[in-house]
Write a protein that holds these residues in place. Structure first.
Motif, PDB file in Angstrom:
ATOM      1  N   ALA A 190      -6.341  15.912 -16.980  1.00  0.00           N
ATOM      2  CA  ALA A 190      -6.370  15.723 -18.397  1.00  0.00           C
ATOM      3  C   ALA A 190      -7.640  16.343 -18.972  1.00  0.00           C
ATOM      4  O   ALA A 190      -8.511  16.954 -18.175  1.00  0.00           O
ATOM      5  CB  ALA A 190      -6.765  14.062 -18.632  1.00  0.00           C
ATOM      6  N   HIS A 191      -7.793  16.424 -20.226  1.00  0.00           N
ATOM      7  CA  HIS A 191      -8.857  16.991 -20.925  1.00  0.00           C
ATOM      8  C   HIS A 191      -9.402  16.356 -21.986  1.00  0.00           C
ATOM      9  O   HIS A 191      -8.596  15.136 -22.382  1.00  0.00           O
ATOM     10  CB  HIS A 191      -8.367  18.589 -21.527  1.00  0.00           C
ATOM     11  N   ASP A 192     -10.493  16.365 -22.589  1.00  0.00           N
ATOM     12  CA  ASP A 192     -11.074  15.410 -23.462  1.00  0.00           C
ATOM     13  C   ASP A 192     -10.281  15.583 -24.614  1.00  0.00           C
ATOM     14  O   ASP A 192      -9.888  16.575 -24.883  1.00  0.00           O
ATOM     15  CB  ASP A 192     -12.560  16.100 -23.881  1.00  0.00           C
ATOM     16  N   ARG A 193     -10.293  14.264 -25.305  1.00  0.00           N
ATOM     17  CA  ARG A 193      -9.630  14.411 -26.639  1.00  0.00           C
ATOM     18  C   ARG A 193     -11.029  14.438 -27.650  1.00  0.00           C
ATOM     19  O   ARG A 193     -11.845  13.588 -27.493  1.00  0.00           O
ATOM     20  CB  ARG A 193      -9.018  12.844 -26.826  1.00  0.00           C
ATOM     21  N   ALA A 194     -10.757  15.174 -28.539  1.00  0.00           N
ATOM     22  CA  ALA A 194     -11.933  15.335 -29.557  1.00  0.00           C
ATOM     23  C   ALA A 194     -11.101  14.957 -30.901  1.00  0.00           C
ATOM     24  O   ALA A 194      -9.929  15.396 -31.363  1.00  0.00           O
ATOM     25  CB  ALA A 194     -12.061  16.568 -29.871  1.00  0.00           C
ATOM     26  N   LEU A 195     -11.588  14.033 -31.465  1.00  0.00           N
ATOM     27  CA  LEU A 195     -11.204  13.681 -33.024  1.00  0.00           C
ATOM     28  C   LEU A 195     -11.645  14.664 -34.191  1.00  0.00           C
ATOM     29  O   LEU A 195     -12.802  14.854 -33.854  1.00  0.00           O
ATOM     30  CB  LEU A 195     -11.456  12.260 -33.515  1.00  0.00           C
ATOM     31  N   PRO A 196     -11.036  14.914 -34.989  1.00  0.00           N
ATOM     32  CA  PRO A 196     -11.437  15.795 -36.151  1.00  0.00           C
ATOM     33  C   PRO A 196     -12.656  14.902 -37.004  1.00  0.00           C
ATOM     34  O   PRO A 196     -12.567  13.774 -37.108  1.00  0.00           O
ATOM     35  CB  PRO A 196     -10.312  16.140 -37.001  1.00  0.00           C
ATOM     36  N   PHE A 197     -13.593  16.004 -37.295  1.00  0.00           N
ATOM     37  CA  PHE A 197     -14.471  15.154 -38.446  1.00  0.00           C
ATOM     38  C   PHE A 197     -15.355  16.468 -39.198  1.00  0.00           C
ATOM     39  O   PHE A 197     -14.873  17.678 -38.654  1.00  0.00           O
ATOM     40  CB  PHE A 197     -15.841  14.374 -37.715  1.00  0.00           C
ATOM     41  N   PRO A 198     -15.565  16.375 -40.323  1.00  0.00           N
ATOM     42  CA  PRO A 198     -16.408  17.238 -40.885  1.00  0.00           C
ATOM     43  C   PRO A 198     -17.270  18.208 -40.044  1.00  0.00           C
ATOM     44  O   PRO A 198     -18.340  17.599 -39.504  1.00  0.00           O
ATOM     45  CB  PRO A 198     -17.103  16.742 -42.249  1.00  0.00           C
ATOM     46  N   GLY A 199     -17.051  19.504 -40.031  1.00  0.00           N
ATOM     47  CA  GLY A 199     -18.006  20.356 -39.240  1.00  0.00           C
ATOM     48  C   GLY A 199     -17.897  20.405 -37.657  1.00  0.00           C
ATOM     49  O   GLY A 199     -18.533  21.021 -37.047  1.00  0.00           O
ATOM     50  N   TRP A 200     -16.835  19.703 -37.296  1.00  0.00           N
ATOM     51  CA  TRP A 200     -16.371  19.878 -35.791  1.00  0.00           C
ATOM     52  C   TRP A 200     -16.063  21.304 -35.387  1.00  0.00           C
ATOM     53  O   TRP A 200     -15.922  21.390 -34.172  1.00  0.00           O
ATOM     54  CB  TRP A 200     -15.133  18.804 -35.452  1.00  0.00           C
ATOM     55  N   ASP A 201     -15.728  22.267 -36.310  1.00  0.00           N
ATOM     56  CA  ASP A 201     -15.632  23.624 -36.017  1.00  0.00           C
ATOM     57  C   ASP A 201     -16.603  24.546 -35.952  1.00  0.00           C
ATOM     58  O   ASP A 201     -16.936  25.468 -35.516  1.00  0.00           O
ATOM     59  CB  ASP A 201     -14.409  24.038 -36.882  1.00  0.00           C
ATOM     60  N   LEU A 202     -17.931  23.886 -36.232  1.00  0.00           N
ATOM     61  CA  LEU A 202     -19.053  24.732 -36.090  1.00  0.00           C
ATOM     62  C   LEU A 202     -19.468  24.819 -34.478  1.00  0.00           C
ATOM     63  O   LEU A 202     -19.289  24.213 -33.692  1.00  0.00           O
ATOM     64  CB  LEU A 202     -20.256  24.013 -36.802  1.00  0.00           C
ATOM     65  N   PRO A 203     -19.819  26.074 -34.269  1.00  0.00           N
ATOM     66  CA  PRO A 203     -20.350  26.421 -32.827  1.00  0.00           C
ATOM     67  C   PRO A 203     -21.599  25.358 -32.810  1.00  0.00           C
ATOM     68  O   PRO A 203     -22.399  25.158 -33.798  1.00  0.00           O
ATOM     69  CB  PRO A 203     -20.872  27.702 -32.903  1.00  0.00           C
ATOM     70  N   GLY A 204     -21.547  24.973 -31.555  1.00  0.00           N
ATOM     71  CA  GLY A 204     -22.743  23.910 -31.301  1.00  0.00           C
ATOM     72  C   GLY A 204     -22.151  22.803 -31.006  1.00  0.00           C
ATOM     73  O   GLY A 204     -22.620  21.708 -30.422  1.00  0.00           O
ATOM     74  N   VAL A 205     -20.684  22.351 -31.552  1.00  0.00           N
ATOM     75  CA  VAL A 205     -20.033  21.152 -31.424  1.00  0.00           C
ATOM     76  C   VAL A 205     -19.029  21.295 -30.113  1.00  0.00           C
ATOM     77  O   VAL A 205     -18.155  22.453 -30.322  1.00  0.00           O
ATOM     78  CB  VAL A 205     -19.175  20.730 -32.698  1.00  0.00           C
ATOM     79  N   CYS A 206     -19.187  20.774 -29.148  1.00  0.00           N
ATOM     80  CA  CYS A 206     -18.190  21.001 -28.301  1.00  0.00           C
ATOM     81  C   CYS A 206     -17.685  19.447 -27.546  1.00  0.00           C
ATOM     82  O   CYS A 206     -18.115  18.483 -28.074  1.00  0.00           O
ATOM     83  CB  CYS A 206     -18.772  21.785 -27.072  1.00  0.00           C
ATOM     84  N   THR A 207     -16.922  19.588 -26.539  1.00  0.00           N
ATOM     85  CA  THR A 207     -16.561  18.437 -26.019  1.00  0.00           C
ATOM     86  C   THR A 207     -17.447  17.948 -24.800  1.00  0.00           C
ATOM     87  O   THR A 207     -18.086  18.660 -24.481  1.00  0.00           O
ATOM     88  CB  THR A 207     -15.155  18.491 -25.465  1.00  0.00           C
ATOM     89  N   ALA A 208     -17.617  16.579 -24.754  1.00  0.00           N
ATOM     90  CA  ALA A 208     -18.361  16.067 -23.490  1.00  0.00           C
ATOM     91  C   ALA A 208     -18.167  16.827 -22.190  1.00  0.00           C
ATOM     92  O   ALA A 208     -19.052  17.214 -21.486  1.00  0.00           O
ATOM     93  CB  ALA A 208     -18.152  14.501 -23.606  1.00  0.00           C
ATOM     94  N   GLY A 209     -16.869  16.838 -22.167  1.00  0.00           N
ATOM     95  CA  GLY A 209     -16.482  17.910 -20.744  1.00  0.00           C
ATOM     96  C   GLY A 209     -16.873  19.153 -20.835  1.00  0.00           C
ATOM     97  O   GLY A 209     -17.396  19.515 -19.715  1.00  0.00           O
ATOM     98  N   ALA A 210     -16.894  19.922 -21.866  1.00  0.00           N
ATOM     99  CA  ALA A 210     -17.474  21.111 -21.915  1.00  0.00           C
ATOM    100  C   ALA A 210     -19.006  21.164 -21.865  1.00  0.00           C
ATOM    101  O   ALA A 210     -19.440  22.174 -20.847  1.00  0.00           O
ATOM    102  CB  ALA A 210     -17.224  21.824 -23.353  1.00  0.00           C
ATOM    103  N   ALA A 211     -19.670  20.161 -22.193  1.00  0.00           N
ATOM    104  CA  ALA A 211     -21.218  20.076 -22.123  1.00  0.00           C
ATOM    105  C   ALA A 211     -21.544  19.860 -20.664  1.00  0.00           C
ATOM    106  O   ALA A 211     -22.404  20.324 -19.998  1.00  0.00           O
ATOM    107  CB  ALA A 211     -21.836  18.969 -22.985  1.00  0.00           C
ATOM    108  N   ARG A 212     -20.671  18.909 -20.119  1.00  0.00           N
ATOM    109  CA  ARG A 212     -20.894  18.483 -18.703  1.00  0.00           C
ATOM    110  C   ARG A 212     -20.522  19.758 -17.842  1.00  0.00           C
ATOM    111  O   ARG A 212     -21.399  19.891 -16.840  1.00  0.00           O
ATOM    112  CB  ARG A 212     -19.936  17.206 -18.530  1.00  0.00           C
ATOM    113  N   ALA A 213     -19.351  20.315 -18.033  1.00  0.00           N
ATOM    114  CA  ALA A 213     -19.056  21.517 -17.058  1.00  0.00           C
ATOM    115  C   ALA A 213     -20.128  22.608 -17.053  1.00  0.00           C
ATOM    116  O   ALA A 213     -20.384  23.124 -16.136  1.00  0.00           O
ATOM    117  CB  ALA A 213     -17.660  21.876 -17.411  1.00  0.00           C
TER     118      ALA A 213
END
Lengths: 396, 445, 85
Positions: free
Chosen positions: B105-128
């Motif tokens: 499975a992969h992390d689910r990310a919900l959309p929110f304003p600015g979620w497409d900015l670099p620096g926003v990533c999934t918890a799984g990405a940060a962890r990996a």
């Protein structure tokens, strides 16, 4: 089914053919209700590329209907815009033209024969030399032996087009009900249509249009007036988006045979075109006569090879999707449009195979012409329901 | 075709391969990564030991399974092996009598304003990135979303040298649910693991704010600040609760989405968005087994237990003499209780829709803004995923709805949103030239 | 090992992904979107979102988060959608 009281005509199937028939009938003042067991434009329509072609139809009734539909679409679009207002009738109409390409010495003769026939039938065709062709399509293969340009080939987006047609129907007081399965027809004592059975309920009406696409054969059998319409599968590959890569519909000259072939044997030809979002659609295949949805890698392989043959640079482009759609196919490759003499009030509008998007505009018009007794937009005779090629014996 | 093919070398897949091999059948284990172990590694300490494979398992690393086809007596698995997305990969088609899908499975990310900015990533990405590559995705990071996985991501970030400003947990799980002795988790190793995470985070002064979320991110070319809000029971922002934080990264995760494409391609039945399996991990399709996050998200221990059961069942199907994996089956039952409790404790609430603004991209690939999306949905009576895609453009991009699919399906009011976008017969992108190639078919023993 | 990132030589380590090399080089984005020209970098980190696409050795649409770096790799930012050479 509370809310559905009655209608003059119930159209079964909210694909583009059903939507076009409903729109044309409503424009003629008929009260129309469209029902679909699923969602509008959810099946065959959603898996169409949106071709409105005159280049690939054999001269005769098929080409006459195609040419009438090619003339009709821009008019219809104007009418939809007028009715719905700007922005609500955007169907992605793109009169981009088509290139038919021969890449071998053997293919030159058949392509010349095709262009001669189309030209004689009044279709605009321009013979191109290889340099001119590559000027128009810079990524085209250098291995060209002959190229014909059909400036009147066009494309539209099937789902928005269906939406616009249904919006026009609603604007005129018609209704569309999704998730309603037509299970049969209610006949009066004389055997004529008096309503549609929808499981729990029946909708009174005086006519029914069978616009069930590849499922039209099954429906016609259920109601005891069978027509020979079978599903044929076509697969399409979708690439990753690219910057402007191919401007027109480009296909190899073997395509006409692929479309015309009627057997269950798989047939392939290379068809390449872009979408507005930049993806490239790669067809085309025809196979089978059943609703088998399994993926066949060999089919995808053949499609990939054909496309690379026309556009070698595609070899490095990722494919992100493959989808298959079922197209309604008749034994004589012509659609069935008209009233069924075996059951007054039962109409059919199906059997367009892979050309239903393009043929929808004229199909809707022709059906409405016949329904209201107007002068028909094309000669309806070749499409009539009781021709021996398509009318089957009940219970056979 | 006396062979088991296992797809995915995470805890479930490696356990399945090991179990099947232990009963003497031929096993091929296919995975995208260069080394086995999987991508989440819930339990860091156990990952290394789990990843060791016996010599009898043929491990195909750096291999993408892009399609499966039914063939008489089994399935044919189409593989490209070599550097990821490279045109120089080699192709192979491997036939198997039994197929074990452990695609995770992969992390689910919900959309929110600015979620497409670099620096926003999934918890799984940060962890990996932190754990596998030793890189923190930012210096000042906020972790937000829902579920205990957020704690694990925050710990990884802290250990990689980041300052975690706060963890915003949108839900409000019953206090003590995880650690309560004698509760759903009695005897389950997760409790100890979570206690360790909590201790590490306390040591680094990382506050855990419940019923709170990042509802917007700002910045020019990367995230510079976020807006966090208290949430009501339905996850609507509480008025006057907004706070601004200067950060350079945000890691978000709202549970997990199973990678269903191969299971759907094999026509396995789904249940509540996961692959339906019986006690032997057999799916509805003869010869196809599923294990791990595909069947429900419950962590590495459950995945490994399911894998062991699936591997044994697959070997049995091939005619091997198999002892019933009673211990593993018991661990599966216990793990499922944990998974069910987890799912119940961290539900998603519909108020996230109110975080969206007209210009918020709901589909990142095709840059479909929420306003345009909503208008397109209203235009057409959208009744299924394919029509939704064509009417709005959402889900038509390179990720094929993997990221946005469930969210846009929910926004459009489609039923069965978990798998609405899971039909992807081409399960991983292949280049057209690769597709055009003839490849050897390995029919196996 | 030596690699190039947008023309600049950098040292990378065995086992690093292309995304890790880019992040370690201080880059937070390496692709622009094709409609809005918006910057994108790492998002899902496990190969499902296709946001981190990058050009490696002239080949576009490579997922930086999955691709292990190799000696001599020429890594270049991706400008929207690109036609492979």
């Amino acid at each position: 089914m509370s809310g559905i009281e009655s209608a003059d005509v119930v159209v079964i199937g909210a694909g583009i053919i059903g939507a076009a028939c409903a729109e044309a009938l409503s424009a003629a003042g008929v009260r129309v209700l469209v029902i679909d067991r699923g969602a509008p434009a959810g099946a065959t329509t959603a898996s169409g590329e949106g071709d409105v072609l005159v280049s690939d139809k054999e001269p005769g009734p098929a080409l006459e209907l195609a040419a009438a539909s090619r003339r009709r679409w821009p008019e219809l679009l104007d009418e939809l815009r007028e009715l719905l207002g700007p922005g609500r009738a955007e169907i992605g109409w793109d009169p981009k033209g088509g290139l038919v390409v021969a890449t071998t010495a053997e293919a030159v003769g058949p392509l010349a024969a095709l262009t001669a026939a189309q030209r004689a039938a009044g279709v605009a065709v321009e013979d191109l030399d290889a340099d001119r062709a590559r000027e128009m399509e810079p990524y085209l293969t250098e291995e060209l032996t002959a190229v014909a340009h059909f400036p009147d080939d066009a494309q539209l987006q099937p789902v928005p087009a269906t939406a616009a047609l249904l919006a026009a129907l609603r604007a005129r007081g018609g209704e569309v009900h999704s998730g309603v399965m037509a299970e049969g027809i209610v006949a009066d004592r004389a055997g004529a249509v008096a309503g549609v059975r929808t499981g729990v309920d029946a909708i009174p009406c005086r006519a029914v249009v069978n616009a069930c696409g590849p499922w039209a054969g099954h429906f016609s059998e259920t109601v005891g007036a069978p027509v020979d319409v079978l599903p044929r599968r076509g697969m399409v590959l979708v690439t990753a988006p690219l910057p402007r890569f191919v401007g027109r519909k480009v296909y190899d000259s073997g395509h006409v045979d692929t479309v015309a072939g009627g057997d269950a044997e798989p047939r392939f030809s290379a068809v390449v075109e872009s979408t507005a979002s930049g993806t490239v659609l790669i067809g085309s295949s025809r196979q089978g006569t059943s609703f088998d949805e399994g993926l066949e890698v060999e089919v995808l392989r053949r499609l990939a090879r054909g496309a690379i043959g026309l556009f070698p640079r595609l070899a490095g482009v990722p494919v992100m999707r493959a989808y298959g759609g079922f197209r309604p196919c008749t034994p004589d490759r012509l659609p069935v449009i008209g009233e069924d003499p075996r059951m007054p009030g039962l109409w059919h509008a199906t059997g367009h195979e892979g050309a239903g998007i393009g043929l929808a505009a004229a199909t809707g018009r022709l059906l409405a012409d016949l329904f209201t007794g107007r002068e028909p937009v094309v000669d309806p005779e070749p499409f009539r329901v009781d021709r021996p090629e398509v009318a089957l014996e009940a219970g056979a | 075709m006396r062979r088991v093919v296992v797809v995915g070398a995470g805890p479930a897949g490696t356990a399945a391969a090991r179990a099947a091999a232990s009963f003497g059948v031929e096993v091929v284990l296919i995975d995208a990564a260069p080394t086995p172990g999987g991508r989440h590694r819930w339990d860091a300490r156990g990952a290394g030991a789990r990843a060791e494979l016996p010599d009898e398992v043929e491990h195909l690393p750096e291999s993408a399974v892009w399609a499966i086809e039914p063939v008489p007596g089994g399935h044919r698995v189409h593989v490209r092996t070599g550097p990821v997305d490279g045109p120089e990969r080699t192709g192979r088609a491997i036939e198997a009598r039994a197929l074990v899908l452990a695609t995770g499975a992969h992390d689910r990310a919900l959309p929110f304003p600015g979620w497409d900015l670099p620096g926003v990533c999934t918890a799984g990405a940060a962890r990996a990135m932190a754990r596998d590559q030793g890189i923190a995705v930012g210096e000042r990071v906020i972790v937000a979303g829902t579920g205990p996985f957020l704690l694990s991501a925050a710990v990884s970030l802290v250990e990689a040298g980041a300052r975690v400003t706060a963890i915003f947990e949108a839900g409000d799980p019953v206090p003590g649910f995880i650690t309560r002795p004698g509760g759903a988790l009695a005897g389950w190793t997760k409790a100890g693991e979570l206690a360790r995470y909590a201790a590490t985070l306390a040591r680094h002064d990382v506050p855990l704010c419940r019923r709170s979320a990042v509802i917007a991110a700002f910045g020019k070319d990367r995230v510079e600040a976020v807006l966090a809000a208290r949430l009501d029971r339905d996850w609507r922002p509480v008025p006057h609760s907004l706070r601004r934080f200067e950060v350079d990264a945000v890691a978000v995760g709202f549970g997990f989405t199973p990678q269903l494409e191969l299971a759907v391609a094999a026509r396995c039945d789904l249940e509540d968005g996961f692959v339906a399996v019986n006690a032997a991990q057999a799916t509805s399709v003869p010869g196809v087994f599923a294990a791990g996050d595909l069947t429900g998200v419950g962590g590495a221990d459950l995945a490994a237990a399911e894998g062991a059961v699936a591997g044994a069942a697959a070997a049995k199907l091939l005619g091997a003499r198999v002892r019933a994996p009673i211990g593993a089956m018991r661990r599966v039952r216990a793990g499922r209780r944990f998974a069910a409790a987890l799912a119940e404790a961290y539900p998603l609430r519909p108020g996230w829709r109110e975080w969206l603004r007209e210009d918020t991209p709901v589909c990142r690939c095709e840059e479909v803004a929420y306003g345009a999306f909503r208008r397109a949905v209203e235009e057409l009576d959208v009744g299924d995923a394919r029509v939704l895609e064509l009417a709005t453009g959402a889900g038509l991009g390179l990720c094929q709805g993997r990221i946005c699919g469930r969210s846009v399906a929910e926004l459009a009011g489609l039923p069965e949103t978990a798998d609405a976008f899971a039909r992807r017969p081409i399960a991983a992108p292949v280049r057209l030239g690769e597709l055009a190639e003839d490849v050897p078919v390995d029919e196996g023993p | 090992m030596r690699v190039r990132v947008d023309g600049e030589e950098r040292i990378a380590e065995e086992g690093q992904t292309v995304a890790a090399v880019l992040l370690a080089a201080g880059r937070d984005s390496w692709r622009t979107t094709r409609f809005g020209g918006r910057p994108r970098g790492l998002f899902c980190g496990i190969g499902v979102c296709f946001d981190c696409l990058v050009v490696v050795n002239g080949v576009p649409d490579v997922r930086a988060c999955l691709r292990p770096v190799a000696e001599g790799d020429d890594i270049r930012s991706q400008d929207g959608a690109e036609v492979p050479s």
